[in-house]
Every structure is written in structure tokens, then in C-alpha cells.
Design an enzyme around this catalytic site. Structure first.
Site, mmCIF file in Angstrom:
data_model
loop_
_atom_site.group_PDB
_atom_site.id
_atom_site.type_symbol
_atom_site.label_atom_id
_atom_site.label_comp_id
_atom_site.label_asym_id
_atom_site.label_seq_id
_atom_site.Cartn_x
_atom_site.Cartn_y
_atom_site.Cartn_z
ATOM 1 N N GLU A 99 77.032 -103.460 33.953
ATOM 2 C CA GLU A 99 77.641 -102.466 33.047
ATOM 3 C C GLU A 99 76.581 -101.535 32.478
ATOM 4 O OE1 GLU A 99 80.376 -101.351 31.821
ATOM 5 O OE2 GLU A 99 81.903 -102.905 31.604
ATOM 6 N N ASP A 100 76.981 -100.313 32.184
ATOM 7 C CA ASP A 100 76.079 -99.382 31.498
ATOM 8 C C ASP A 100 76.013 -99.693 30.001
ATOM 9 O OD1 ASP A 100 78.734 -98.643 31.060
ATOM 10 O OD2 ASP A 100 78.400 -96.501 31.365
ATOM 11 N N ASP A 103 80.624 -101.491 24.471
ATOM 12 C CA ASP A 103 80.845 -100.824 23.187
ATOM 13 C C ASP A 103 81.870 -101.657 22.411
ATOM 14 O OD1 ASP A 103 80.996 -98.880 21.214
ATOM 15 O OD2 ASP A 103 82.166 -97.478 22.388
ATOM 16 N N PHE A 152 76.624 -92.060 19.952
ATOM 17 C CA PHE A 152 77.091 -91.835 21.315
ATOM 18 C C PHE A 152 75.887 -91.523 22.192
ATOM 19 C CE2 PHE A 152 79.298 -90.157 24.930
ATOM 20 C CZ PHE A 152 80.403 -90.985 24.991
HETATM 21 P P1 IMP Z 1 84.281 -100.232 25.651
HETATM 22 O O1 IMP Z 1 85.539 -100.618 26.335
HETATM 23 O O2 IMP Z 1 84.538 -99.634 24.298
HETATM 24 O O3 IMP Z 1 83.253 -101.367 25.566
HETATM 25 O O4 IMP Z 1 83.637 -99.034 26.444
HETATM 26 C C1 IMP Z 1 83.132 -99.156 27.687
HETATM 27 C C2 IMP Z 1 82.932 -97.823 28.371
HETATM 28 O O5 IMP Z 1 83.017 -96.703 27.481
HETATM 29 C C3 IMP Z 1 81.540 -97.785 28.953
HETATM 30 O O6 IMP Z 1 81.487 -98.368 30.227
HETATM 31 C C4 IMP Z 1 81.241 -96.302 28.945
HETATM 32 O O7 IMP Z 1 81.730 -95.712 30.118
HETATM 33 C C5 IMP Z 1 82.002 -95.763 27.755
HETATM 34 N N1 IMP Z 1 81.135 -95.633 26.556
HETATM 35 C C6 IMP Z 1 81.169 -96.359 25.412
HETATM 36 N N2 IMP Z 1 80.222 -95.968 24.542
HETATM 37 C C7 IMP Z 1 79.551 -94.974 25.153
HETATM 38 C C8 IMP Z 1 78.404 -94.167 24.786
HETATM 39 O O8 IMP Z 1 77.806 -94.266 23.701
HETATM 40 N N3 IMP Z 1 78.025 -93.236 25.709
HETATM 41 C C9 IMP Z 1 78.630 -93.077 26.910
HETATM 42 N N4 IMP Z 1 79.675 -93.812 27.297
HETATM 43 C C10 IMP Z 1 80.123 -94.759 26.432
#
Ligand code: IMP
Length: 175
Positions: A99-100, A103, A152
Site C-alpha cells: 500500500e502507498d 489513512d 494530505f
Molecule cells: P483510506 O481508505 O482512508 O485508508 O485511504 C486509502 C487511500 O486513499 C490510499 O490508498 C490513497 O490512495 C488515498 N489517500 C489517503 N490519504 C492520502 C494522502 O494523504 N495523499 C494521497 N492519497 C491519499
């Protein structure tokens, strides 16, 4: 024209390189004889995955999934969809998700559940970054690069409205 968001450097490419090396070394120790399947989550993990895999010198396979939760902008829609599925049979295999960023954890949690239903031998998670302050659901990260503040972030594969993925370092957008 929309005003361009202002970027502030957060993690230099040198620090990223060192973190990826450390992750590769930890992953090598645990997976050397397991012929694992590394599953990259598109699009954000593509650079990280490519750098990581090049440092792993043992047999492995790669695959990718595409999940959508964010759409345009900085806030998650909260609704997660599998937009592109696996082409590898993972039943009985050792799976490592790449994963990148974790969040809220909703996307990763959805993916891990989806993968577990396919009865792999094991599923672990490697994330380049996490933002623990925004977690909505607990997610266990087995291999982690960086904990980042509640900003972000973009660069090294991560985007804002599809922009900035090409940056070699990780920056955050100023509010
Ligand atoms: P989550 O479901 O909220 O954990 O979000 C996961 C996805 O949201 C990641 O795989 C990213 O593609 C995107 N994302 C969440 N936070 C960021 C950020 O700070 N920058 C860029 N993409 C983000």
C-alpha cells in the site's frame, strides 16, 4: 485556471530510499523461501512497489488490484469498490499487500477481507506510510516505512487529483 496547491517537502528521496531498503531486507528475511504473491494497490503504490521488488532477490510473483474510495479531492467517499481484480490464484499462497498509505484504514480493511475470503496461507501488509490520526478502523501494518502527520501528502506515486505522482520526494499540500 485553478490556483496550484503549494507543496512543502516532508520526506526526501534519500530517506525514502533508505526506508525501502530496510523494508526489503525485513521482507526478504520473512519471505525468502515462500514464493509470495505481492499485491500492489493501484495507482498509488506503483513506484514504491517497483523500487521494493527490485531489491528482493528471491522468487516471487506480483499482481495488482485497483480500489476506488476517493474520487477527486482530498476526502474519502467512504464507499470502497474493487475496480480491478486479481488475476492470480492466491489460495494457499503467502500474500503481501503493498500500500502507498493507510489513512482511515477503510480501503485496506476492505481489501484484506476480500483477500482472506480467497483462503491464502497468510496475508500481511506493507505500507509506505500511515496517518494514524485519521484511522477509523484498526489495521495491522506488518512492515511500515513512515508515520506521517495529518496532512494530505503527494509524490512518489501518491496523487492529488491525479497530479504530483511523479515527484521523487513526498511533500504535503499546504492548507
Ligand atoms: P483510506 O481508505 O482512508 O485508508 O485511504 C486509502 C487511500 O486513499 C490510499 O490508498 C490513497 O490512495 C488515498 N489517500 C489517503 N490519504 C492520502 C494522502 O494523504 N495523499 C494521497 N492519497 C491519499
Amino acid at each position: 485556471m485553478e490556483p496550484q496547491p503549494k507543496l512543502q517537502p516532508l520526506i526526501s528521496s534519500k530517506r525514502i530510499e533508505a526506508a525501502v531498503k530496510k523494508l526489503a531486507s525485513d521482507i526478504s528475511q520473512d519471505y525468502r523461501d515462500k514464493n509470495p504473491v505481492l499485491i500492489g494497490v493501484l495507482k498509488g503504490s506503483f513506484i514504491f512497489m517497483a523500487d521494493l521488488v527490485r531489491l528482493l532477490d528471491f522468487p516471487l510473483e506480483v499482481d495488482f488490484v485497483r480500489l476506488s474510495s476517493y474520487g477527486a479531492g482530498k476526502k474519502s467517499s467512504g464507499k470502497i469498490k474493487l475496480a480491478g481484480g486479481l488475476s492470480t490464484e492466491i489460495k494457499g499462497r503467502d500474500v503481501l499487500v503493498i500500500e502507498d498509505i493507510v489513512d482511515t484504514g477503510l480501503t485496506t480493511n476492505y481489501l484484506l477481507d476480500y483477500l482472506r475470503q480467497k483462503k491464502p496461507a497468510s496475508v500481511k501488509l506493507c505500507a509506505l506510510t500511515e496517518k494514524p490520526s485519521r484511522r477509523k478502523i484498526p489495521v495491522r501494518i506488518d512492515y511500515l516505512g513512515f508515520t506521517v502527520p495529518d496532512k494530505f501528502i503527494v509524490g512518489y506515486g501518491l496523487d492529488f487529483d491525479e497530479g504530483f505522482r511523479y515527484l521523487p520526494e513526498i511533500c504535503f499540500l499546504e492548507d
